[in-house]
Design a protein around this motif. Structure first.
Motif, PDB file in Angstrom:
ATOM      1  N   THR A 165      35.304  42.547  72.805  1.00  0.00           N
ATOM      2  CA  THR A 165      33.722  43.170  71.809  1.00  0.00           C
ATOM      3  C   THR A 165      34.495  43.487  70.171  1.00  0.00           C
ATOM      4  OG1 THR A 165      33.651  44.272  73.951  1.00  0.00           O
ATOM      5  CG2 THR A 165      31.834  45.285  71.805  1.00  0.00           C
ATOM      6  N   ASN A 166      34.730  44.094  70.011  1.00  0.00           N
ATOM      7  CA  ASN A 166      35.705  44.653  68.705  1.00  0.00           C
ATOM      8  C   ASN A 166      35.388  42.966  67.610  1.00  0.00           C
ATOM      9  OD1 ASN A 166      35.475  47.242  69.375  1.00  0.00           O
ATOM     10  ND2 ASN A 166      37.490  47.367  69.058  1.00  0.00           N
ATOM     11  N   THR A 167      36.117  42.360  68.246  1.00  0.00           N
ATOM     12  CA  THR A 167      36.386  41.260  67.927  1.00  0.00           C
ATOM     13  C   THR A 167      34.668  40.307  67.985  1.00  0.00           C
ATOM     14  OG1 THR A 167      38.410  40.669  68.689  1.00  0.00           O
ATOM     15  CG2 THR A 167      37.484  38.861  68.299  1.00  0.00           C
ATOM     16  N   TRP A 168      33.333  40.952  68.654  1.00  0.00           N
ATOM     17  CA  TRP A 168      32.115  39.878  68.943  1.00  0.00           C
ATOM     18  C   TRP A 168      31.769  40.150  67.529  1.00  0.00           C
ATOM     19  CZ3 TRP A 168      31.709  39.475  74.606  1.00  0.00           C
ATOM     20  CH2 TRP A 168      31.815  39.077  74.331  1.00  0.00           C
ATOM     21  N   GLN A 169      31.666  41.747  67.117  1.00  0.00           N
ATOM     22  CA  GLN A 169      31.375  43.098  65.924  1.00  0.00           C
ATOM     23  C   GLN A 169      32.032  42.734  65.120  1.00  0.00           C
ATOM     24  OE1 GLN A 169      28.524  44.967  66.985  1.00  0.00           O
ATOM     25  NE2 GLN A 169      28.641  44.202  68.775  1.00  0.00           N
ATOM     26  N   SER A 170      32.981  42.515  64.846  1.00  0.00           N
ATOM     27  CA  SER A 170      33.212  42.339  63.338  1.00  0.00           C
ATOM     28  C   SER A 170      33.314  40.769  62.952  1.00  0.00           C
ATOM     29  CB  SER A 170      34.950  42.683  63.559  1.00  0.00           C
ATOM     30  OG  SER A 170      35.544  40.776  64.313  1.00  0.00           O
ATOM     31  N   ASN A 171      33.093  40.127  64.175  1.00  0.00           N
ATOM     32  CA  ASN A 171      31.945  38.536  63.339  1.00  0.00           C
ATOM     33  C   ASN A 171      30.776  38.733  62.330  1.00  0.00           C
ATOM     34  OD1 ASN A 171      31.874  35.960  62.385  1.00  0.00           O
ATOM     35  ND2 ASN A 171      33.049  34.988  64.462  1.00  0.00           N
TER      36      ASN A 171
END
Length: 156
Positions: A147-153
């Motif tokens: 989820t954090n990976t998606w959000q950072s993008n």
């Protein structure tokens, strides 16, 4: 979705909604600390499969990237980079690599995927209930990482 004919047919139909792959990094050795190395791979496979189950339709679980524990790290890293290039060419935006091999942390800045290192928890002697609780707790952390990976993008 898994790397199966049926799931790939679905992936091709829904490709615009599936922009993430999970790539387990699994070491092999028949000579050095075999039981420990097998445990690492088994643990990452369990976590990867549970992650795929919970995010089915949102990500694609690739077959494990296997490598010899005795291989030079630069060789392993170069092969992984080639896989990353192929995945990006295919429209994948997010590559999540999962490993229990701490050696990958040393080259994390050389790869484009989001690397998640998790020390393998020996599940062999746990009773089934405690094993499931342990795996569930780990998967929850991996879900947060994804989820954090998606959000950072989104934010960059």
């Amino acid at each position: 979705m898994k790397w199966t004919e049926a799931d790939i047919a679905l992936f091709e139909k829904e490709k615009e909604y599936v922009d993430t792959v999970v790539l387990p990094l699994v070491p092999i050795s028949m000579t050095n600390n075999m039981k420990t190395i097998v445990s690492m791979g088994e643990y990452i496979s369990i976590i990867s499969n549970e992650l795929e189950r919970q995010l089915k339709g949102r990500l694609l679980l690739l077959p494990a990237y296997t490598y010899l524990i005795s291989e030079e790290q630069t060789f392993k890293t170069d092969r992984l980079k080639k896989i990353e290039v192929e995945l990006h060419k295919g429209g994948i935006k997010h590559i999540i690599t999962l490993t229990a091999d701490v050696e990958w942390k040393q080259v994390e800045d050389q790869i484009s995927s989001a690397l998640l290192w998790m020390p393998a928890i020996p599940l062999e002697h746990m009773d089934e209930q405690y094993k499931m609780e342990t795996v569930s707790a780990q998967v929850k952390q991996v879900l947060q990482f994804v989820t954090n990976t998606w959000q950072s993008n989104i934010n960059s």
